[in-house]
Enzyme design. Structure first.
Site: not given
Length: 256
Positions: A64, A130
């Site tokens: 992302a 993440e």
């Protein structure tokens, strides 16, 4: 220039290519929206029988876009409704082949897992990092990954944030095939062209039943399989395929 390109090397095969090389194909809202738009359209295009999803020869997608997330609040993230954009890929009725070179990290790994077949280059790597920036996967990185590789391999990836190589991914069930880096795109297209020669109704039923059966009991999944099997005997392609087999000639499947 568009952040996602679509090419059709043949009328029945489409290539969806991420096109943010300067950002290593990081997934921002613009990219996700473009992917959703293209997959919606290609999924409904009668002439398209298989889709190749790629980031090109250097990097699939490195995750992302952190710059677009760093200062966002929880309500803003919720209101982005990104799950609707991902759903367009997950719900695509056409077979999707991910051609993975380089990084498939974070959202890139989740994007690859939306495909039905993953062809990885020797130098590819898969990662859910993440946790290293204080969050967790949010687009299937805990759920699709567990279904693909099992609890213990998934836990190792999401709890450590460490990458796995293409060969490790193949061994654990996260890749379908590993080829030389310079052969990834060609191999994905080769498979796509092969699938495009097969009966599209049977291909669509196989994909739908296999995915639906993953979350059903064995008895229910077998019932879904049986009903789809029976339904295909109403198709012209079934008649053509079996006649061609008996007549020892190549079949011509028209999708009816």
């Amino acid at each position: 220039m568009s952040v996602v390109l679509v090419e059709q090397p043949t009328p029945d095969v489409a290539v969806v290519r991420l096109n943010r090389p300067d950002a290593r194909n990081a997934l921002n809202q613009e990219v996700r929206s473009a992917l959703a738009e293209h997959f919606d359209r290609l999924g409904q295009a009668a002439e398209v029988r298989c889709i190749v999803l790629t980031g090109g020869e250097r990097c699939f997608a490195a995750g992302a876009d952190i710059r677009a997330m760093a200062d966002a609040g929880a309500i803003e993230i919720m209101l982005r409704q990104t799950q609707r954009l991902w759903q367009a890929i997950a719900a695509c009725p056409k077979p999707v082949i991910a051609a993975v070179n380089g990084y498939a990290w974070g959202g890139g790994c989740e994007l690859a897992m939306h495909a039905d077949i993953i062809i990885a280059g020797e130098g590819a790597s898969f990662c859910q990092p993440e946790v290293k920036v204080g969050i967790m996967p949010g687009a299937g990185g805990t759920q699709r990954l567990t279904r693909a590789v099992g609890k213990f391999q998934a836990m190792k990836m999401v709890l450590t944030g460490l990458p796995v190589s293409a060969r490790e991914a193949l061994a654990m069930g996260l890749a379908s095939e590993v080829v030389a880096d310079d052969a990834v795109q060609a191999r994905a297209l080769e498979l796509a062209r092969h699938i495009a020669t097969l009966p599209p109704l049977a291909i669509a039923q196989i994909k739908e039943v296999l995915l639906a059966g993953q979350d059903a009991s064995l008895d229910t999944a077998l019932m879904l399989e049986r009903k789809a099997f029976q339904l295909l005997f109403a198709s012209a392609d079934q008649k053509e395929g079996m006649r061609a087999f008996l007549e020892k000639r190549p079949p011509v499947f028209r999708g009816g």
